[in-house]
Structures are given as C-alpha cells and as structure tokens.
Write an enzyme that holds these catalytic residues in place. Structure first.
Site, PDB file in Angstrom:
ATOM      1  NE  ARG A 105       7.692  -3.003   2.009  1.00  0.00           N
ATOM      2  CZ  ARG A 105       7.435  -3.337   0.742  1.00  0.00           C
ATOM      3  NH1 ARG A 105       7.781  -2.508  -0.253  1.00  0.00           N
ATOM      4  NH2 ARG A 105       6.817  -4.452   0.467  1.00  0.00           N
ATOM      5  CG  ASP A 107       4.056  -2.642   1.684  1.00  0.00           C
ATOM      6  OD1 ASP A 107       3.865  -3.803   2.079  1.00  0.00           O
ATOM      7  OD2 ASP A 107       4.208  -2.358   0.478  1.00  0.00           O
ATOM      8  CG  HIS A 120       1.729  -5.513   0.195  1.00  0.00           C
ATOM      9  ND1 HIS A 120       3.077  -5.645   0.400  1.00  0.00           N
ATOM     10  CD2 HIS A 120       1.476  -6.164  -0.973  1.00  0.00           C
ATOM     11  CE1 HIS A 120       3.635  -6.327  -0.593  1.00  0.00           C
ATOM     12  NE2 HIS A 120       2.668  -6.662  -1.448  1.00  0.00           N
ATOM     13  CD  GLU A 151       4.057  -8.784  -4.305  1.00  0.00           C
ATOM     14  OE1 GLU A 151       5.026  -9.229  -4.918  1.00  0.00           O
ATOM     15  OE2 GLU A 151       4.166  -7.914  -3.416  1.00  0.00           O
TER      16      GLU A 151
HETATM   17  C1  ACM Z   1       4.909  -4.846  -6.587  1.00  0.00           C
HETATM   18  O1  ACM Z   1       6.093  -4.829  -6.933  1.00  0.00           O
HETATM   19  N1  ACM Z   1       4.502  -5.675  -5.638  1.00  0.00           N
HETATM   20  C2  ACM Z   1       3.915  -3.977  -7.201  1.00  0.00           C
END
Ligand code: ACM
Length: 523
Positions: free
Chosen positions: A148, A177, A251, A314
């Site tokens: 990020r 990511d 991700h 996610e």
């Molecule tokens: C996470 O915070 N997505 C591992």
C-alpha cells in the site's frame, strides 16, 4: 550512573552488584566460533551509537560465547527453525560477557547491552550485573505492508533493526497486494514494469463520502533480488527470520493488471488506487499455475525461513461463480463449490512449498471452509468477527501450527485514541488499540492448556493504507510494539502496567536517541 539498568522487554531476572565496569575509548572484543556476525553487529552498534571502536583480541573486555546448553524446543518450533534464545549477560569490573544458547540468544543479549549503553559516549560505564533471560513465546513477529506504501530496502532494514531492539524474531514482509507488487520473478517482466506501480492514490479515508478523489501521483517500487538477499542477511545477523508474503488467490489486482491472463475476465483492471477488498481473483488455467510454480521457486530461493506466506485472506468467490471456465475446472477437479477453489490453491501452493522442504502459512480464511494438510500453518486474525468457532481455536483443533495476528489486539494500523482525542490523531483505518490495551492482552487466555503446544506465537500487523511515511510508521508502531514485545517475551510473568510504564518511559528516550518518531505517552 548512566540511568536505571532497565531493559525492555523486562528480563527474566536482573541482579545488580555494587561494583562498576569502566571501558576506555577502544574496547577489545572476542567471540566463539560461529558468532562472527553477532560480533560485527555489536561492534557496529558501539561505533554508531556510542562512538566507541572495537578491536578483535583474544580474551577481550567484551566476550561473546555460546556457553549455555540449549534447551530442546517443542517439535513444531524446532521444525520452523527457531532456536533456544536464552542468554546470560554478565558485567563485572573486568569485562562484559554475553553467553547464549544459540547465535540468536547471543543476538538478544547484544540488544540488552545496546539498551543499557544507550546514550553513552566513551568512556562507557555500567553497573556490575547479571541478566538471565529467555522468551516465553517462540514466534514474536512484526508485519509490514509495503504494497500500500512502498518502503525502500534501507527503510526496511531500519524497521528490522528497531524490531531487533525489542527482541522480535520474525519480520513478516507483506510484499504483494492489489495496490502494488514488489517482488521480481524471472520471466515475468511486467511484474516490475506494471504491477509495481499505480497511477494515483485515494485521498482521505475510503469510507468518507461523497466523491472519491485521487492524488494522481505515480507511486510504487520493488526490491531487486540482491536487495532482498541483503535484507534477509541483515535480519539473520539480528536473530530475525524473514517471512515473505505473496497474497493470493485474492488481493491480486496488481498482478492481474500486469498479466490479465491470470484473471477471470481477461481484462486489466488497473493497479488499484483505493483501499478495501478487490473483487479480482486468480483463475485455474495452466499458465497461472506455471507462474505460481516459478513464483514459489523464487520465494523459496530467496527466503530461507521454513514458512512461506501465501495469503489466503479475503478472496471473494464472485468472479469464480460467474466464470464458465472456473465452473468447468471445478467439475474436472471434483471441487464441490466455489469455496473449494480457494482450498485447491492452498493445497497446490503448499505442495510446491513442500518440494523445497518448506510449508505454507496463510491467513485464517484458508481453514474456514477447507481442510488443508496439518502442516499448513495458520495466522489467525479475525478474532472479532463472531465466527462460529474463533479461527485460532479452529486452527488448533485442526492440528495446524498457529500464529496469533489478532485484529482486535495487534492491528497497529488502528487508532491510538478514542472519543474527542481521536480527532487529534492522524487518519487511520478505524477501531481503537492503545498501548495499554496491547499490554493487557493475554494471548493464551481462551486456549485450552492441552492445545497450547500448537501455538507458535503472535505478531502485530502494520497495514499501510494510511501510513504514507516512515515517520508515520514509527508513530503507529511505537510504543504499541514495546508493549507487545513485553507481552510476548515475558508471557504470564509480566509486571503490572504501573511498573511497566516507567520502564517504557525510560525506553522511549532510547527510541528518541535513535530518531524514532514514536507516539508520546501523553501527547
Ligand atoms: C487481513 O487483514 N486481510 C489479513
């Protein structure tokens, strides 16, 4: 007297003697075979932080030794490459001796000595003392998200050196990511040409209406393999294992932008400029798995740590549900539902890691609806998610080695104040985790005694959506990481908060001398 003989984290025992050790402008340093790197580390600290030069000499005033008998570690800790980090630091009027049960133990002893000498210039003095010390938890980690916001290799080394000062021994490097890919893989040049860069970044908080605004500033970067090897080596000298993370099968928006053929739509979505969860996931085509093979080979070649982190968090199933190709693959592979696609990635990646004698670790979603092999380790983070069985308990019940990465206790991207005081804090992702809350954490509290052996340890996360600079990173990490260091090192023998606070205040002055922009206790 150069201040209290106070060490953070608090050692198992420290006994003071009435005498004093006094050093000259130059110190002689000797060490047992196998401790060359630790000797050079100590010499560097003395030169850079105390302006004292050292000379190698047999029977020197400073001596590093592997004299302690290592205690056998539980099998899962030994398999992961941890060593007994016990050390003894003895200061007499004549000399300073650091004895370790392993080079990692000697490295811990060096950090205690470094703390005791902080702020001194030659001639150095110390009260005579004996410190006997060993950690409660094997895995004591700090994570850093460099996707990020990119940090240079030099920034990363500084982060690791500060972690070492607090006797952390795992550096979890979140390398990829949606917003940026930082790891070159031979044969895939668009990873560094395209996936490493985004054309702008969201201004303000992602949850703030009304319209989104972007800064239009190109942001990114990556590490050369030489830089990565340098970081791993730098960490190793300090007794720190580097855990690399490549996050998949979700991700992956940056990756799919560079290689749309690994995604489900064939389109390049653009390296993501906002935060939140991207809908994009990997597909199951042979070209994707050919890349993953090369990726795992690369990661295993660069990082010697037993565990290799391949994300798993996610990963939304929407694209898989909608993709006729994924549905065909599912039928051919006998996968019962779309969640099993994630389980298939875990199995395949773990198999690839196994060929290198390693094991996969992943975020706790990997065991939510799938049962990977027992050797796959789990990093549990969703302790506040009201899941039917808390993920850390589910991991232990399934026989998986476990690392706690609690989002309610050790997500250091959370606010450090609440209520009115929060308005004076820099923008953060949300929630509230103060250093006092970290200090009160009892990681073992709800883990049945019979299952505690499965726990490798715990770590803090520094997700960097709202952490653009290194100074801001310091502010978010410290003093919370000081509190966590004490929790993980001392375990249930922890001193009360009222006793820790002066230890912490004393220690923050050290951090100040090292140029750390920590958050003051009373801002
Ligand atoms: C996470 O915070 N997505 C591992």
């Amino acid at each position: 007297m150069p201040g209290l003989p106070s060490i953070l984290p608090q050692p198992t025992s420290l006994s003071l003697r009435p005498e004093t050790w006094r050093g000259g402008d130059t110190l002689t340093l000797s060490f047992d075979p196998g401790l060359e790197r630790q000797a050079s580390l100590l010499a560097d600290y003395l030169k850079n932080e105390n302006q004292v030069t050292t000379q190698a000499a047999a029977g020197g005033a400073l001596h590093l030794s592997l004299a302690l008998t290592p205690r056998p570690l539980p099998a899962n800790q030994a398999a992961a490459g941890f060593m007994d980090e016990a050390y003894r630091l003895t200061v007499t009027p004549e000399n300073i001796l650091i004895e370790g049960a392993s080079p990692a133990g000697v490295a811990c002893g060096i950090q205690s000595l470094r703390q005791l000498l902080s702020g001194q210039r030659a001639p150095l003095t110390l009260p005579a003392l004996v410190v006997e010390d060993r950690p409660a938890m094997a895995w004591r980690g700090l994570h850093l998200d460099v996707s990020r916001h990119f940090r240079t290799a030099e920034d990363v080394r500084r982060f690791i050196d500060l972690a070492a000062l607090h006797k952390f021994n795992v550096f979890h490097w979140h390398l990829t990511d949606d917003q940026g890919w930082r790891l070159p893989v031979e044969g895939y040049p668009r990873l560094t040409e395209t996936a490493a860069w985004r054309d702008g970044t969201l201004i303000g908080h992602q949850d703030q209406p009304p319209q989104e605004r972007y800064d239009g500033v190109r942001h990114g970067g990556y590490y050369t393999h030489e830089e990565i090897r340098g970081v791993v080596d730098y960490a190793a000298a300090r007794g720190i294992h580097v855990l690399p993370e490549v996050d998949l099968p979700g991700h992956v928006q940056a990756l799919i932008t560079a290689y749309p053929e690994f995604g489900n739509s064939g389109q390049a979505p653009g390296v993501r400029q906002r935060w939140g969860i991207s809908p994009h996931t990997l597909n199951l085509e042979p070209a994707t798995f050919a890349f993953l093979e090369r990726l795992v080979d690369t990661v295993a070649g660069l990082f010697p740590f037993h565990y290799l982190h391949f994300g798993g968090d996610e990963a939304l199933v929407g694209e898989w549900e909608a993709s006729p190709r994924i549905q065909e693959h599912k039928r051919a592979l006998g996968l019962p539902d779309d969640h099993a696609v994630q389980g298939y990635f875990t199995r395949r990646i773990h198999e690839m890691a196994t060929r290198h004698g390693r094991a996969m670790i992943g975020w706790d979603e990997i065991i939510e609806r799938n049962e990977p092999p027992h050797e796959v380790a789990v990093m549990s983070w969703r302790d506040s998610y009201k899941l039917a069985t808390p993920p850390h308990l589910k991991a232990l019940q399934g026989g998986h080695p476990l690392v706690l990465a609690s989002c309610s206790m050790t997500y250091f991207d959370a606010y450090q104040a609440e209520g009115e005081a929060k308005t004076r804090e820099p923008l953060a992702i949300g929630s509230f985790i103060s250093w006092e809350k970290v200090y009160a954490w009892q990681p073992l509290a709800d883990i049945p005694a019979a299952q505690q052996a499965g726990l490798l340890g715990a770590q803090a996360q520094l997700w960097a959506e709202y952490i653009p600079t290194c100074a801001h990173l310091d502010y978010m990490a410290y003093p919370r990481a000081c509190a966590l260091a004490q929790v993980l090192w001392t375990g249930t023998a922890r001193e009360p908060l009222a006793a820790f606070r002066p230890r912490l205040e004393h220690h923050l002055a050290r951090l100040g001398r090292l140029g750390v922009s920590y958050r003051p206790l009373s801002p």
